[in-house]
Design an enzyme around this catalytic site. Sequence first.
Site, PDB file in Angstrom:
ATOM      1  N   HIS A  82     -12.827  -3.969   3.977  1.00 21.35           N
ATOM      2  CA  HIS A  82     -11.365  -4.112   4.048  1.00 21.35           C
ATOM      3  C   HIS A  82     -10.780  -3.539   5.344  1.00 21.35           C
ATOM      4  CE1 HIS A  82      -7.237  -3.661   1.841  1.00 21.35           C
ATOM      5  NE2 HIS A  82      -7.088  -3.854   3.120  1.00 21.35           N
TER       6      HIS A  82
ATOM      7  N   GLU B 247     -17.016  10.868  22.761  1.00 18.58           N
ATOM      8  CA  GLU B 247     -15.823  11.656  22.407  1.00 18.58           C
ATOM      9  C   GLU B 247     -15.615  11.756  20.888  1.00 18.58           C
ATOM     10  OE1 GLU B 247     -15.711   8.539  23.312  1.00 18.58           O
ATOM     11  OE2 GLU B 247     -13.780   7.592  22.915  1.00 18.58           O
TER      12      GLU B 247
ATOM     13  N   HIS C 288      -6.861  -3.505   9.879  1.00 20.54           N
ATOM     14  CA  HIS C 288      -8.074  -4.271   9.598  1.00 20.54           C
ATOM     15  C   HIS C 288      -8.931  -4.306  10.866  1.00 20.54           C
ATOM     16  CE1 HIS C 288      -5.913  -6.480   6.031  1.00 20.54           C
ATOM     17  NE2 HIS C 288      -6.048  -5.184   5.839  1.00 20.54           N
TER      18      HIS C 288
ATOM     19  N   HIS D 255      -2.802   1.995   8.248  1.00 19.03           N
ATOM     20  CA  HIS D 255      -3.915   1.190   7.743  1.00 19.03           C
ATOM     21  C   HIS D 255      -4.013  -0.076   8.576  1.00 19.03           C
ATOM     22  CE1 HIS D 255      -6.394  -1.363   5.327  1.00 19.03           C
ATOM     23  NE2 HIS D 255      -5.391  -2.122   4.939  1.00 19.03           N
TER      24      HIS D 255
ATOM     25  N   GLU E  80       0.825  -1.214   0.000  1.00 22.00           N
ATOM     26  CA  GLU E  80       0.000   0.000   0.000  1.00 22.00           C
ATOM     27  C   GLU E  80       0.860   1.265   0.000  1.00 22.00           C
ATOM     28  OE1 GLU E  80      -3.055  -0.217  -0.605  1.00 22.00           O
ATOM     29  OE2 GLU E  80      -3.885  -2.031   0.298  1.00 22.00           O
TER      30      GLU E  80
HETATM   31  O1  2HA Z   1      -0.540  -5.101   3.786  1.00 22.43           O
HETATM   32  O2  2HA Z   1      -3.474  -4.799   4.471  1.00 22.43           O
HETATM   33  O3  2HA Z   1      -4.251  -3.634   2.248  1.00 22.43           O
HETATM   34  C1  2HA Z   1      -1.638  -5.896   3.545  1.00 22.43           C
HETATM   35  C2  2HA Z   1      -2.854  -5.066   3.477  1.00 22.43           C
HETATM   36  C3  2HA Z   1      -3.238  -4.548   2.160  1.00 22.43           C
HETATM   37 ZN    ZN Z   2      -5.413  -4.050   4.212  1.00 21.44          ZN
END
Ligand code: 2HA
Ligand code: ZN
Length: 275
Positions: free
Chosen positions: A212, A171, A143, A141, A117
């Site tokens: 995602h 909050e 999950h 990022h 990414e």
């Molecule tokens: O790095 O999360 O979006 C693996 C991921 C891709």
């Molecule tokens: Zn991801």
Amino acid sequence: MGVLDVEIVKGYIRMCTDGWLQGWHERNGGNLTYRMKDEEVAACRPFFNAVPGPWVQMGVQAENLAGEYFITTGSGKYFRNVELDPEHSIGIVEINAAGDSWRIVWGLAGGAKPTSEFPSHFMNHSVRKAATGGANRVIYHCHATNVIALTYILPLTDRDFSRALWQSATECPVVFPEGVGVCPWMVPGGAGIAMATSEKMKHYQAAIWAQHGLFVSGPDFDTAFGLAHTIEKSAEIYVKVLSMGGGLIRQTITDDDLRAIARDFGVVLNEDFLD
Ligand code: 2HA
Ligand code: ZN
């Protein structure tokens, strides 16, 4: 002494471990990049590789990131391993003068590359650096489980997600008064998701990737991690509320309550999302 003794690198590794402990980084899920300050680059430079790696084009370009250095997680690497084996799991890359290529100056040992990414992170660093007058340094990022779950039932609009999150933890309107952006499902890792996300991040500190995960920004690790944590906590509460009540919500934080929070805490709520 080495790169791993430099405070900012320790802070970076701590954030990776914190994300892993939250359960947001199964297998190689998620990625973290940090745009280094000049003095942090200077502290690490004595320990850079004698010969940097070759320049690699990214497929995206940003003039305002020319010559910057980033700490990045590696493509295919596991957050679970960052603290145990940082040299193979993370690295430092330098951006060229054209702002379109990176080269490895430390870490990512054994032929590893920056996160898949990286183009998304890079475009979003560019947008957030401009939007915050240079203050933004972190793109993260993860999950986040409950955020992802909500993308199966809520309409995929900025307004629907912003309202649900504001109403599910008091909050939230203070932490992200502008709301959150929502991107439709897209193939991970490409220029398309990079562009779609960076459009959202012109207006928001955080974007949700449908089915995602979560994408957040911030000036430092505490603020960026805290933002992800706050959004995910609120999503978790909303998931529990919907699960307990079979969809019935007897009471919530009203729009006038939200306005009252904004007034007392001195933030400007995005009125587009209020009735
Ligand atoms: O790095 O999360 O979006 C693996 C991921 C891709
Ligand atoms: Zn991801």
